[in-house]
Design an enzyme around this catalytic site. Structure first.
Site, short mmCIF file in Angstrom:
data_model
loop_
_atom_site.label_atom_id
_atom_site.label_comp_id
_atom_site.label_asym_id
_atom_site.label_seq_id
_atom_site.Cartn_x
_atom_site.Cartn_y
_atom_site.Cartn_z
N GLY A 1 -0.23 12.03 -11.52
CA GLY A 1 0.70 12.86 -10.59
C GLY A 1 0.22 14.13 -9.40
O GLY A 1 0.72 15.26 -9.07
N SER B 1 -3.57 4.79 -7.11
CA SER B 1 -2.46 4.66 -7.42
C SER B 1 -1.99 3.58 -7.81
O SER B 1 -1.49 2.33 -8.02
CB SER B 1 -1.25 5.17 -6.63
OG SER B 1 0.17 5.42 -7.18
N ARG C 1 0.74 9.87 2.76
CA ARG C 1 0.04 10.23 1.29
C ARG C 1 -1.33 9.78 1.61
O ARG C 1 -1.69 8.18 2.34
CB ARG C 1 0.27 10.04 0.02
CG ARG C 1 -0.48 9.96 -1.50
CD ARG C 1 -0.51 9.63 -2.94
NE ARG C 1 -0.86 10.35 -4.40
CZ ARG C 1 -1.18 9.80 -5.08
NH1 ARG C 1 0.00 8.73 -5.49
NH2 ARG C 1 -1.41 10.96 -6.43
N HIS D 1 9.39 0.24 1.53
CA HIS D 1 8.37 0.22 1.43
C HIS D 1 8.33 -0.26 3.65
O HIS D 1 6.78 -0.60 3.49
CB HIS D 1 7.71 -0.49 0.68
CG HIS D 1 7.65 0.42 -0.51
ND1 HIS D 1 7.56 2.04 -0.42
CD2 HIS D 1 7.79 -0.37 -1.40
CE1 HIS D 1 7.32 2.20 -1.85
NE2 HIS D 1 7.66 0.92 -2.77
N GLY E 1 4.75 8.44 -3.61
CA GLY E 1 4.89 9.57 -3.58
C GLY E 1 6.66 8.93 -3.86
O GLY E 1 7.37 9.88 -3.61
N THR E 2 6.64 7.67 -3.37
CA THR E 2 8.35 7.89 -2.73
C THR E 2 9.43 7.67 -4.39
O THR E 2 10.43 8.04 -3.90
CB THR E 2 8.05 5.70 -3.02
OG1 THR E 2 6.71 5.96 -2.35
CG2 THR E 2 9.46 5.74 -2.13
N THR E 3 9.04 7.57 -5.47
CA THR E 3 9.64 8.21 -6.88
C THR E 3 10.25 9.36 -7.08
O THR E 3 11.43 9.76 -7.11
CB THR E 3 8.56 7.25 -7.71
OG1 THR E 3 8.88 5.89 -8.12
CG2 THR E 3 9.83 7.86 -8.82
N TRP E 4 8.80 10.02 -6.50
CA TRP E 4 9.14 11.48 -6.87
C TRP E 4 10.55 12.01 -5.83
O TRP E 4 11.56 12.66 -5.45
CB TRP E 4 8.10 11.96 -6.31
CG TRP E 4 7.90 13.55 -7.10
CD1 TRP E 4 8.24 14.18 -7.77
CD2 TRP E 4 7.02 14.01 -6.59
NE1 TRP E 4 8.37 15.21 -8.21
CE2 TRP E 4 7.03 15.58 -7.57
CE3 TRP E 4 5.85 14.16 -5.79
CZ2 TRP E 4 6.24 16.89 -7.65
CZ3 TRP E 4 4.88 15.81 -5.47
CH2 TRP E 4 4.94 16.90 -6.52
#
Length: 349
Positions: A313, A192, A184, A163, A74-77
């Site tokens: 997502g 993912s 997560r 990361h 969920g890094t980008t979010w």
């Protein structure tokens, strides 16, 4: 600024076993050689060794904001959420400037194959029908090291994505800067990540999901072991400069998560601002947002046609991929790794 005295790098690098090397080469998960580093044995590309000490000794600013995670958590979010809150909800800039320009990716250089930029270009051209070398050369700055490149000259506040686990990040990070860490359920991370290796064509992964799971669960994917990564951050969750988030909590109650991040960054939102940010961050809108989904890479022939960077997502999607054997294996793996800690992933039932 943090303490800028240079310290010797505290960790040793060592080779992976012949058996591990053979398995990785067979499935062609990544086009470079691996090393392990430190007592946890984190798997890194060989080139990481050249800049590891520079990262460890990176001069920090009190205004720096790090967003870190094990990848595909969920890094980008989280990056978009953090950037908008810290930038006073500047949607115009967020929509017009790619996220990869708004953040420095600390260890991006790890993604360049052992063959260097020329080899990287060759691998891309072999995997793509529409590879555009001239356009790709303009993007090489993102493949270089921000330590020796743009990071030192970036204006404050600097937004930095990584990361890397806590132990491989700058040594005085939480004494100086702020960090948001997102975690997560590892089963959803595996699904993912599997699609991610199929999306970026230079990785060339051709195996099944079950084969990928074997690599991930067996600590043969980049920056595994996964649980050591998460537990290092979990141990620091009470530090005033650390905010530890679960992807599942963002999915379940985005407004509450937004307010947690806003409080951490010293920002206040009214109801209308919160609703607008929730709308911007909804998966439906996020999938259509060209500033966050790496579509510029697709134009250069780097992305597979049938995969997307921002996918579903959802939480609990791993159930569609795991057979009974894998499900039992994952349950035991999670139980064994959490038995000596109070870390628990939120339920996705």
């Amino acid at each position: 600024m943090g303490d800028e005295q240079t310290m010797p790098y505290p960790y040793e690098f060592y080779n992976i076993s012949d058996e591990e090397k053979s398995l990785n080469e067979k499935l062609h998960a990544y086009p470079y050689e691996f090393l392990r580093v430190g007592p946890k044995g984190y798997l890194v590309s060989k080139i990481f060794k050249t800049d590891a000490a520079n990262i460890y000794n990176l001069p920090l600013r009190s205004s720096d904001i790090f967003v870190t995670s094990y990848q595909r958590s969920g890094t980008t979010w989280t990056q978009e959420l953090v950037w908008l809150l810290a930038s006073d909800l500047d949607y115009e800039k967020a929509l017009s400037t790619p996220l990869i320009e708004r953040y420095s990716f600390l260890e991006m250089f790890m993604n360049v194959p052992d063959t260097g930029i020329d080899g990287f270009m060759k691998a891309l051209s072999q995997n793509s029908e529409n590879f555009d070398k001239e356009s790709m050369l303009k993007m090489i700055k993102w493949l270089g090291s921000p330590i020796t490149g743009d990071l030192a000259t970036r204006p404050s506040p600097r937004f930095i994505k990584s990361h890397l686990p806590m132990s491989l990040l700058p040594r005085n990070l939480l004494d100086t800067a702020k960090m948001v860490y997102i975690a997560r359920d590892p089963r959803d991370v595996a699904v993912s990540y599997y699609h991610h290796t199929r999306l970026f064509m230079h990785t060339g992964f051709k195996g099944t999901f079950k084969e990928f799971w074997h690599l991930f669960h067996g600590n043969l994917m980049v920056l595994t072991p996964y649980f050591e990564h998460v537990k290092e951050a979990w141990e620091k969750r009470h530090d005033p400069n650390m905010l530890f988030l679960f992807y599942e909590d963002l999915s379940k109650n985005l407004p509450a998560a937004i307010h947690r991040v806003a409080d951490f960054l010293g920002k206040k939102l009214n109801d209308a601002q919160t609703a607008a940010l929730c709308d911007h961050l909804s998966i439906e809108n996020f999938k259509k947002n060209k500033a966050v989904n790496f579509e510029e890479f697709r134009a250069f022939g780097m992305l597979a046609k049938n995969e997307e960077f921002v996918r579903k997502g959802k939480t609990g999607g791993w159930r569609e991929y795991f057979d009974e054997e894998m499900t039992q294996q994952a349950e035991k793996w999670i139980e064994d790794n959490l038995k000596d800690t109070d870390l628990r992933f939120p339920s996705t039932n």
